[in-house]
Write an enzyme that holds these catalytic residues in place. Sequence first.
Site, PDB file in Angstrom:
ATOM      1  N   ASP A 276       0.823  -1.201   0.000  1.00 12.10           N
ATOM      2  CA  ASP A 276       0.000   0.000   0.000  1.00 12.10           C
ATOM      3  C   ASP A 276       0.869   1.269   0.000  1.00 12.10           C
ATOM      4  O   ASP A 276       1.845   1.351   0.751  1.00 12.10           O
ATOM      5  CB  ASP A 276      -0.859  -0.034   1.274  1.00 12.10           C
ATOM      6  CG  ASP A 276      -1.927   1.028   1.314  1.00 12.10           C
ATOM      7  OD1 ASP A 276      -2.845   0.980   0.484  1.00 12.10           O
ATOM      8  OD2 ASP A 276      -1.853   1.908   2.192  1.00 12.10           O
TER       9      ASP A 276
ATOM     10  N   GLU B 236       1.675  -0.559  -4.966  1.00 13.14           N
ATOM     11  CA  GLU B 236       0.735   0.509  -5.294  1.00 13.14           C
ATOM     12  C   GLU B 236       1.545   1.793  -5.188  1.00 13.14           C
ATOM     13  O   GLU B 236       1.770   2.308  -4.104  1.00 13.14           O
ATOM     14  CB  GLU B 236      -0.438   0.551  -4.313  1.00 13.14           C
ATOM     15  CG  GLU B 236      -1.458   1.600  -4.734  1.00 13.14           C
ATOM     16  CD  GLU B 236      -2.204   2.271  -3.590  1.00 13.14           C
ATOM     17  OE1 GLU B 236      -3.346   2.661  -3.810  1.00 13.14           O
ATOM     18  OE2 GLU B 236      -1.636   2.444  -2.494  1.00 13.14           O
TER      19      GLU B 236
HETATM   20  C1  GLC Z   1      -4.259   3.004  -0.629  1.00 17.71           C
HETATM   21  C2  GLC Z   1      -5.487   2.163  -0.493  1.00 17.71           C
HETATM   22  C3  GLC Z   1      -6.614   3.021  -0.002  1.00 17.71           C
HETATM   23  C4  GLC Z   1      -6.232   3.616   1.332  1.00 17.71           C
HETATM   24  C5  GLC Z   1      -4.900   4.325   1.259  1.00 17.71           C
HETATM   25  C6  GLC Z   1      -4.358   4.615   2.631  1.00 17.71           C
HETATM   26  O1  GLC Z   1      -4.386   3.966  -1.612  1.00 17.71           O
HETATM   27  O2  GLC Z   1      -5.783   1.542  -1.708  1.00 17.71           O
HETATM   28  O3  GLC Z   1      -7.809   2.305   0.098  1.00 17.71           O
HETATM   29  O4  GLC Z   1      -7.215   4.525   1.740  1.00 17.71           O
HETATM   30  O5  GLC Z   1      -3.932   3.566   0.610  1.00 17.71           O
HETATM   31  O6  GLC Z   1      -3.895   3.440   3.243  1.00 17.71           O
END
Ligand code: GLC
Length: 558
Positions: free
Chosen positions: A219, A280
Amino acid sequence: MTDSALLSPDLRLDADWWRQAVVYQVYPRSFADSNADGIGDIAGVTSRIGYLAGLGVDAIWLSPFYPSALADGGYDVADYRNVAPELGTLDDFDAMVAAAHAVGIKVVVDIVPNHTSDLHPWFAEALASAPGSAARNRYIFRDGLGENGEQPPSDWISHFGGPAWTRLPSVDGVGGQWYCHLFAPEQPDLNWDNPEVREDFKTTLRFWADRGVDGYRVDVAHALAKDLSWPLRSKPTLEDEGVPLDGTDPLYDRNEVHEIYAEWREVFNSYDPPRTAVAEAYAPSERRALYARPTGLGQAFNFDLLKADYDATAFHDVITFCLNEAEKTGSSSTWVLSNHDVVRHATRYGLPAGTDYDEWLMTDGMQPAVDVAQGLRRARAATLLMLALPGSSYLYQGEELGLHEVADIPREALQDPIWLRTENTKKGRDGCRVPLPWDSAGHSFGFGSGPAHLPQPAGFSGTAVAAQRGRAESTLETYSEALRLRRQLQTVEELSWVETGRDDVLHFVRPGGWHCVSNFGTEPVALADGVVRLSSAPLVDGMLPGETTVWLTEWPVD
Ligand code: GLC
Ligand code: CA
């Protein structure tokens, strides 16, 4: 328990399983509820492994299922090495992994390293400790600016609205320090300059790998390393605005972040097969390769397809760019059309290009009106195109049912912190997180035998799994058939474009003669030569209709 003991022999052999996998994202709280409390749980996932095997996915990725106060749908983790009590136990988790592995499905867990929950014991300890203490140094605490420290230490802003700093209350008349949170105040950011933080996350990675987990989704992978030198540098924008290409932004995509992933890579490679990871990372597209290289996380999401309009040129350019990038690093490309953070693609494609989704949600989905049929038709066509591409496809639960965004959740039922943090001016992401409909009738449409934690619309009756299963050409059966054929036709990670003479028709062929033709226009076009294997909508008089994708092979297959 050793990791390899849990793996069947063929899983042990196939270290490259991730390169062209279909990974199905489970948002556990909304997938299946086994005990009627309205919240999806781990046993619910286990009960549906048969469904996932039937669908034909290679892996499941579970969004966070850890203990959490749910300030951000579980992305506020209070204990990284446990299961939230309302979702089950570690034994339930082991049973789920065993059930998945028994049918050849890999398991990927979500690692949330940028921030903890404010309920994490470390944060409680930090609050109870003095400024400058070791406990505070696991997070980012600073004195405020201004005469009495009444202004935040920098102009950094939160993704969910408002400043990225919250001040602690005064104690004995002395004003409190501020702590940094790039997301909600309940998500304090960790200090990744601190070796203790680094060690602890490696322990977490090993904890799950030792339980048989095959990989991790990381994340906010681009935000861990920050320039914390004092005075803090100005950064009044979010990462998608103006991050320099040399890795020197104060907050996002800094070069130093890759030192962390090099250490993680050692952990991954200490297992057999090596554990996998996907970043991500909202980094400039040219720098995504740094996350995806084999010495780093190994793969990175790109959201280019997700952000593209339904347009042949846009898709062509994204595909060409992403395949080139993947080749540069030796990674494989990822493809995503939907996830738990965005308006579902069936709905996006039913709205005029350029629609501001936040504004649209505020009208409860009335303005502009969604062309529901067009949206689904395009979504099926785009999905079939995506599934023919070299690389991994990430599917989001419910897209195989053609679910639309639920835009009219009553305001009092909204859960997303975005709704509160923007003072009710943006609704956030609950509309794609509504519990899945398994049955056409009954309590929560078979999500469980109780309620659903977010209200489901009446229309779920017709889109439920039970309503689609066995119905030829339903979205569910089309996905299943696509995944079955994909396994059969899968080949080396290459494609060649075939000239169509039209701006609105894309045609590519994979080695071995697997053709994919996608008509983005509205008029039917003549079909290319070959044996039709699958189409996203029925062919009409032997022609490929508008907004339809077809797969063809140069030979008949079973
Ligand atoms: C990422 C996740 C999202 C979350 C954010 C903070 O973007 O996909 O759902 O709110 O991180 O952890
Ligand atoms: Ca439950």
